[in-house]
Design an enzyme around this catalytic site. Structure first.
Site, PDB file in Angstrom:
ATOM      1  CE1 TYR A   1      -3.408  -2.957   0.011  1.00  0.00           C
ATOM      2  CE2 TYR A   1      -4.164  -1.867   2.213  1.00  0.00           C
ATOM      3  CZ  TYR A   1      -4.218  -2.807   0.946  1.00  0.00           C
ATOM      4  OH  TYR A   1      -5.252  -4.027   1.179  1.00  0.00           O
TER       5      TYR A   1
ATOM      6  CE  LYS B   1       1.675 -17.826  -1.016  1.00  0.00           C
ATOM      7  NZ  LYS B   1       0.833 -19.425  -0.629  1.00  0.00           N
TER       8      LYS B   1
ATOM      9  CG  ASP C   1      -1.847 -20.741   0.497  1.00  0.00           C
ATOM     10  OD1 ASP C   1      -1.344 -20.039   1.754  1.00  0.00           O
ATOM     11  OD2 ASP C   1      -1.350 -21.004  -0.162  1.00  0.00           O
TER      12      ASP C   1
ATOM     13  CG  ASP D   1      -7.198  -4.408   4.146  1.00  0.00           C
ATOM     14  OD1 ASP D   1      -8.423  -4.381   4.254  1.00  0.00           O
ATOM     15  OD2 ASP D   1      -7.232  -3.147   2.659  1.00  0.00           O
TER      16      ASP D   1
ATOM     17  CG  ASP E   1     -12.443  -6.621   5.411  1.00  0.00           C
ATOM     18  OD1 ASP E   1     -12.369  -5.589   6.112  1.00  0.00           O
ATOM     19  OD2 ASP E   1     -12.653  -5.485   4.462  1.00  0.00           O
TER      20      ASP E   1
END
Length: 366
Positions: A146, A195, A227, A251, A255
């Site tokens: 970001y 990851k 994942d 992020d 959610d």
């Protein structure tokens, strides 16, 4: 005590839900002998309309002059709002990114807690839910994709976009320390999500987290690929205590975690820097489709105000009072539309609006 609270009401349902949080804070102030002085700060679409910018230098100065900032929501409908016809750096969300960076708000805390009274709103099976779950997602907030360099250009006649994911060891270490500190006050377990089988940034993340973990022998920690974590959140959410992860993964996962609690309208959040200063906001968006209808759920914003009392002002008793009042309102059967069960009559609950929910919480604090 007197506290200066910067207030970013923002866009969409923001002004409605912030009004209820202020109502609750004023009740707390009256009951426990505190004064909360509010200063409105423009950010997001409303700032674009007023100044042509999503966040002005004046607004940043106002935020820095506050003891903490309480925020509602920013943005609008990305397909119809004129704000999203502007260049990306002038859109509402650019203001939030700029504010986080300007205030060095590197640590984002997002609790995901399943209330006993809202089990019927959880989309998971009863055998998965069990006695419920209570986790804290610790998301790094000022680094990663970001905030990396980005560009879109034509390469050999083909439009090509590049986003750069960058982390240094100091950025990772400070968020890891904050995550382990939080775990020490909870169930003393950290799940670090990365990851590392693909990304160099994740391999550095894993190395630094292991160094920090050595300083906290009482905390159990594990590494988990992002994942797999996404899968485990819906397979067995009870296994998690503190999830520690980088910006984009956090992020997405926060959610996902919010929805397994039944509604994103129940989830508060705090964004902290190295001091007691913090930005407190609900995890949900501006919900422009229901703005002005008086049906938005204010509980996430009210719980964010409780987090402000706890983390920025060290008012644990007052924060406990708000959280207990929320539980009592839910136990008494009151629901906003987003957390209404499918069979309301069978569940013996009553639907209420935004302002009424705020009033009910105030009544129970008193």
């Amino acid at each position: 005590m007197s506290y200066r609270v910067g207030v970013i009401s923002g866009d969409g349902i923001g002004p409605e839900i912030v009004a209820e949080a202020r109502k609750v804070l004023d009740c707390i102030g009256e009951k426990y002998g505190h004064t909360f002085e509010y200063e409105e700060i423009l950010m997001g679409g409303c700032s674009i309309d007023a100044t042509g910018e999503p966040l002005t230098e004046q607004a940043i100065a106002q935020a820095k002059g506050s003891d903490a900032v309480l925020m509602g929501s920013i943005g609008g409908n990305t397909s119809t709002s004129p704000w999203y016809q502007l260049p990306p750096n002038l859109r509402p969300e650019a203001g939030l990114l700029k504010l986080r960076k300007s205030l060095n708000l590197f640590a984002n805390l997002r609790p995901a807690y399943l209330y006993e009274e809202l089990k019927e709103a959880c989309p998971l099976r009863d055998d998965i839910i069990g006695d419920g779950f209570d986790m804290m997602i610790m998301r790094e907030l000022t680094g990663g994709l970001y905030f990396g360099e980005r560009k879109t250009e034509e390469v050999d006649g083909v439009l090509t976009a590049v986003d750069t994911l960058t982390y240094n060891e100091n950025e990772i270490r400070r968020i890891a320390k904050r995550g382990f500190d939080i775990a020490m006050k909870r169930q003393k377990k950290v799940t670090s999500v990365d990851k590392a089988n693909v990304l160099d940034s994740s391999r550095l993340w894993r190395k630094v987290v292991e160094e920090v973990a050595a300083e906290y022998p009482e905390v159990t920690y594990e590494h988990m690929l992002v994942d797999n974590c996404a899968m485990q959140l819906v397979k067995d959410p009870k296994q998690f205590d503190v999830i520690l992860t980088e910006n984009m993964f956090g992020d997405i996962l926060s959610d996902e975690a919010s929805m397994v609690t039944g509604s994103i309208g129940m989830l508060s959040s705090a964004s902290l820097n190295d001091t007691k200063f913090g930005l407190y906001e609900p995890s949900g968006g501006s919900a422009p489709d229901i703005a002005g209808k008086g049906i938005a759920n204010p509980i996430a914003t009210i719980l964010s105000a409780a987090m402000m009392l706890r983390y920025s002002f060290d008012l644990d008793r007052e924060a406990d009072a708000i959280e207990l009042a929320v539980k009592r309102v839910l136990k008494d059967g009151y629901r906003t539309i987003d957390i209404m069960p499918q069979d309301a009559k069978k569940a013996a609950v009553k639907q209420v609006g935004t302002a009424e929910m705020g009033d009910l919480i105030v009544e129970r604090i008193n």
